[in-house]
Design an enzyme around this catalytic site. Structure first.
Site, PDB file in Angstrom:
ATOM      1  N   ASP A  24       7.889  13.628  33.366  1.00  0.00           N
ATOM      2  CA  ASP A  24       6.714  14.187  34.040  1.00  0.00           C
ATOM      3  C   ASP A  24       5.560  13.196  33.968  1.00  0.00           C
ATOM      4  O   ASP A  24       5.036  12.916  32.887  1.00  0.00           O
ATOM      5  CB  ASP A  24       6.299  15.503  33.370  1.00  0.00           C
ATOM      6  CG  ASP A  24       5.113  16.146  34.073  1.00  0.00           C
ATOM      7  OD1 ASP A  24       5.348  16.941  35.003  1.00  0.00           O
ATOM      8  OD2 ASP A  24       3.956  15.853  33.710  1.00  0.00           O
ATOM      9  N   TYR A  84      -2.385   9.753  35.748  1.00  0.00           N
ATOM     10  CA  TYR A  84      -2.098   9.215  34.405  1.00  0.00           C
ATOM     11  C   TYR A  84      -2.124   7.687  34.387  1.00  0.00           C
ATOM     12  O   TYR A  84      -2.114   7.081  33.310  1.00  0.00           O
ATOM     13  CB  TYR A  84      -0.739   9.696  33.871  1.00  0.00           C
ATOM     14  CG  TYR A  84      -0.576  11.192  33.738  1.00  0.00           C
ATOM     15  CD1 TYR A  84      -1.653  12.062  33.873  1.00  0.00           C
ATOM     16  CD2 TYR A  84       0.677  11.748  33.458  1.00  0.00           C
ATOM     17  CE1 TYR A  84      -1.486  13.435  33.760  1.00  0.00           C
ATOM     18  CE2 TYR A  84       0.846  13.117  33.342  1.00  0.00           C
ATOM     19  CZ  TYR A  84      -0.233  13.956  33.501  1.00  0.00           C
ATOM     20  OH  TYR A  84      -0.064  15.310  33.388  1.00  0.00           O
ATOM     21  N   LYS A 100       2.480  13.827  40.410  1.00  0.00           N
ATOM     22  CA  LYS A 100       1.469  14.785  40.896  1.00  0.00           C
ATOM     23  C   LYS A 100       0.426  14.084  41.752  1.00  0.00           C
ATOM     24  O   LYS A 100       0.077  12.923  41.504  1.00  0.00           O
ATOM     25  CB  LYS A 100       0.765  15.471  39.718  1.00  0.00           C
ATOM     26  CG  LYS A 100       1.706  16.022  38.672  1.00  0.00           C
ATOM     27  CD  LYS A 100       1.000  16.782  37.576  1.00  0.00           C
ATOM     28  CE  LYS A 100       1.921  17.021  36.393  1.00  0.00           C
ATOM     29  NZ  LYS A 100       2.023  15.893  35.455  1.00  0.00           N
ATOM     30  N   HIS A 145      -1.958  18.552  41.628  1.00  0.00           N
ATOM     31  CA  HIS A 145      -2.356  18.508  40.216  1.00  0.00           C
ATOM     32  C   HIS A 145      -3.421  19.557  39.881  1.00  0.00           C
ATOM     33  O   HIS A 145      -3.413  20.145  38.792  1.00  0.00           O
ATOM     34  CB  HIS A 145      -2.886  17.097  39.900  1.00  0.00           C
ATOM     35  CG  HIS A 145      -2.807  16.713  38.461  1.00  0.00           C
ATOM     36  ND1 HIS A 145      -2.560  15.438  38.048  1.00  0.00           N
ATOM     37  CD2 HIS A 145      -2.958  17.423  37.323  1.00  0.00           C
ATOM     38  CE1 HIS A 145      -2.551  15.385  36.727  1.00  0.00           C
ATOM     39  NE2 HIS A 145      -2.798  16.579  36.265  1.00  0.00           N
TER      40      HIS A 145
HETATM   41  N1  LIG Z   1      -0.674  19.393  34.847  1.00  0.00           N
HETATM   42  C1  LIG Z   1      -1.629  19.142  33.969  1.00  0.00           C
HETATM   43  O1  LIG Z   1      -2.825  19.328  34.236  1.00  0.00           O
HETATM   44  C2  LIG Z   1      -1.231  18.629  32.618  1.00  0.00           C
HETATM   45  C3  LIG Z   1      -2.181  18.582  31.576  1.00  0.00           C
HETATM   46  C4  LIG Z   1      -1.771  18.110  30.326  1.00  0.00           C
HETATM   47  C5  LIG Z   1      -0.447  17.709  30.133  1.00  0.00           C
HETATM   48  N2  LIG Z   1       0.460  17.754  31.174  1.00  0.00           N
HETATM   49  C6  LIG Z   1       1.876  17.337  30.986  1.00  0.00           C
HETATM   50  O2  LIG Z   1       2.422  18.023  29.865  1.00  0.00           O
HETATM   51  C7  LIG Z   1       2.905  17.074  28.909  1.00  0.00           C
HETATM   52  C8  LIG Z   1       2.782  17.609  27.499  1.00  0.00           C
HETATM   53  O3  LIG Z   1       1.462  18.009  27.193  1.00  0.00           O
HETATM   54  P1  LIG Z   1       0.461  17.138  26.304  1.00  0.00           P
HETATM   55  O4  LIG Z   1       0.902  15.733  26.297  1.00  0.00           O
HETATM   56  O5  LIG Z   1      -0.902  17.434  26.789  1.00  0.00           O
HETATM   57  O6  LIG Z   1       0.550  17.748  24.850  1.00  0.00           O
HETATM   58  P2  LIG Z   1       1.668  18.338  23.831  1.00  0.00           P
HETATM   59  O7  LIG Z   1       3.039  17.971  24.299  1.00  0.00           O
HETATM   60  O8  LIG Z   1       1.306  19.751  23.587  1.00  0.00           O
HETATM   61  O9  LIG Z   1       1.307  17.563  22.496  1.00  0.00           O
HETATM   62  C9  LIG Z   1       1.488  16.193  22.336  1.00  0.00           C
HETATM   63  C10 LIG Z   1       1.036  15.853  20.905  1.00  0.00           C
HETATM   64  O10 LIG Z   1       1.945  16.415  19.975  1.00  0.00           O
HETATM   65  C11 LIG Z   1       2.429  15.395  19.101  1.00  0.00           C
HETATM   66  N3  LIG Z   1       3.851  15.700  18.838  1.00  0.00           N
HETATM   67  C12 LIG Z   1       4.869  15.698  19.736  1.00  0.00           C
HETATM   68  N4  LIG Z   1       6.022  16.082  19.170  1.00  0.00           N
HETATM   69  C13 LIG Z   1       5.740  16.336  17.873  1.00  0.00           C
HETATM   70  C14 LIG Z   1       6.533  16.763  16.769  1.00  0.00           C
HETATM   71  N5  LIG Z   1       7.829  17.022  16.907  1.00  0.00           N
HETATM   72  N6  LIG Z   1       5.905  16.924  15.568  1.00  0.00           N
HETATM   73  C15 LIG Z   1       4.569  16.674  15.416  1.00  0.00           C
HETATM   74  N7  LIG Z   1       3.790  16.259  16.434  1.00  0.00           N
HETATM   75  C16 LIG Z   1       4.360  16.096  17.650  1.00  0.00           C
HETATM   76  C17 LIG Z   1       2.224  14.103  19.837  1.00  0.00           C
HETATM   77  O11 LIG Z   1       1.953  13.060  18.932  1.00  0.00           O
HETATM   78  P3  LIG Z   1       2.729  11.633  18.976  1.00  0.00           P
HETATM   79  O12 LIG Z   1       2.780  11.172  20.400  1.00  0.00           O
HETATM   80  O13 LIG Z   1       1.878  10.778  18.093  1.00  0.00           O
HETATM   81  O14 LIG Z   1       4.082  11.919  18.392  1.00  0.00           O
HETATM   82  C18 LIG Z   1       0.978  14.394  20.669  1.00  0.00           C
HETATM   83  O15 LIG Z   1      -0.193  14.158  19.885  1.00  0.00           O
HETATM   84  C19 LIG Z   1       2.016  15.849  29.191  1.00  0.00           C
HETATM   85  O16 LIG Z   1       2.500  14.655  28.619  1.00  0.00           O
HETATM   86  C20 LIG Z   1       2.005  15.844  30.710  1.00  0.00           C
HETATM   87  O17 LIG Z   1       3.213  15.313  31.223  1.00  0.00           O
HETATM   88  C21 LIG Z   1       0.071  18.208  32.397  1.00  0.00           C
END
Ligand SMILES: NC(=O)c1ccc[n+]([C@@H]2O[C@H](COP(=O)([O-])OP(=O)(O)OC[C@H]3O[C@@H](n4cnc5c(N)ncnc54)[C@H](OP(=O)(O)O)[C@@H]3O)[C@@H](O)[C@H]2O)c1
Length: 282
Positions: free
Chosen positions: A43, A48, A73, A107
């Site tokens: 994704d 990004y 997106k 998006h």
């Molecule tokens: N459509 C939208 O508006 C939108 C907005 C936000 C995100 N997204 C998408 O959703 C995806 C995921 O959301 P997100 O990146 O915002 O946040 P998330 O997946 O909720 O959290 C990522 C965080 O969690 C940590 N982490 C991951 N796996 C872990 C584990 N097993 N144990 C401990 N910590 C862990 C990562 O740290 P490390 O990397 O240091 O391991 C990072 O700091 C994004 O990458 C993006 O593709 C979309």
């Protein structure tokens, strides 16, 4: 990989890998490691700034294109939205080095998203996006979009995590045949998610981490998830969620964590609408 079937018959992996906030220079290595760990759904987004790096990792992996599910997106577009959307999509494809994506999402629910949607319907008809959908759309906006267009969105990607569970949104979306996809499944660690005692306790009974409990809880609710990590160890951990099952009691306990609101910001906050709408990609 377990999949969900979207409203046009396309299969989408229920668990994928997100690259928000992964800098362009780190992204190629992160995606290469994720593909090696076994992820097949990626994704990204024009906003990004890392589509080229995602594309480079895909190309270097040698994995057949039909084994991958690639989402990107469209950012908010100036008028005329239809032409600018077609151009933005071409740009994303070129950066990704692909001739089609599997899912193309609006998006943000801002600007002339009807014009954007009409352009995306054409992209879908042309086979250049196998499915099209939206992100961050409140239920009323998505219903209106469905009522006034030919193709219904296949997906709504919205913040979904233990503190913002979205059961009502999921019910409404499911009734319309729209798949819910979680962004921020771990709330990016906000609100003490990774040290939450209830989640940790459930994890102990299954020999699993908090992260694994959260992903499993989402998967058992039929929510598509795309956790982000740059750590290969966590990539493997986050994939290792198909060998245990949360009980009805576990699920009921997790339901009590719902706070019913965003851990980030409200897409209906007028100041956020102004701020996000003003942003243009260079
Ligand atoms: N459509 C939208 O508006 C939108 C907005 C936000 C995100 N997204 C998408 O959703 C995806 C995921 O959301 P997100 O990146 O915002 O946040 P998330 O997946 O909720 O959290 C990522 C965080 O969690 C940590 N982490 C991951 N796996 C872990 C584990 N097993 N144990 C401990 N910590 C862990 C990562 O740290 P490390 O990397 O240091 O391991 C990072 O700091 C994004 O990458 C993006 O593709 C979309």
């Amino acid at each position: 990989m377990h999949t969900v079937t979207l409203n046009n018959g396309i299969e989408m992996p229920i668990l994928g890998f997100g690259v928000y906030q992964v800098g362009p220079e780190e992204t190629e290595a992160a995606v290469t490691a994720a593909l090696a760990a076994g992820y097949r759904s990626l994704d990204t987004a024009a906003a990004y700034g890392n589509e080229e790096a995602v594309g480079a990792a895909i190309a270097a992996s040698g994995i057949p294109r039909d084994e991958l599910f690639i989402t990107t997106k469209l950012w908010v577009q100036d008028a005329p939205a239809e032409q600018n959307t077609a151009r933005a999509f071409d740009d994303s494809l070129r950066k990704l080095g692909l001739d089609h994506v599997d899912l193309y999402l609006i998006h943000q629910p801002f600007g002339d998203y009807y014009g954007q949607w009409r352009a995306m319907e054409q992209i879908n008809r042309d086979g250049r996006a196998r499915a099209i959908g939206v992100s961050n759309f409140p239920a009323d906006r998505i219903i209106d979009l469905i009522l006034n267009n030919e193709i219904a969105p296949a997906v709504n990607q919205i913040e979904t995590n233990p503190f913002h569970q979205r059961a009502e949104d999921q019910r409404i979306l499911a009734a319309e045949g729209v798949q819910i996809e979680s962004w921020g499944p771990f709330a990016e660690g906000k609100n003490g998610l990774f040290t939450n005692e209830l989640l940790a306790g459930i994890g102990r009974t299954h020999g699993k981490s908090v992260a694994q409990v959260v992903l499993r809880w989402m998967i058992q609710r039929q929510v598509v998830v795309i956790p982000k990590t740059v750590s290969p160890e966590r990539m493997a951990q986050n994939l290792d969620v198909f060998d245990f099952e949360l009980s009805d009691d576990d699920m009921a306990q997790i339901a009590t964590l719902d706070e019913g609101g965003s851990q980030f910001f409200d897409h209906r906050d007028p100041e956020m609408v102004r701020w996000l709408s003003a942003r243009r990609l260079g």
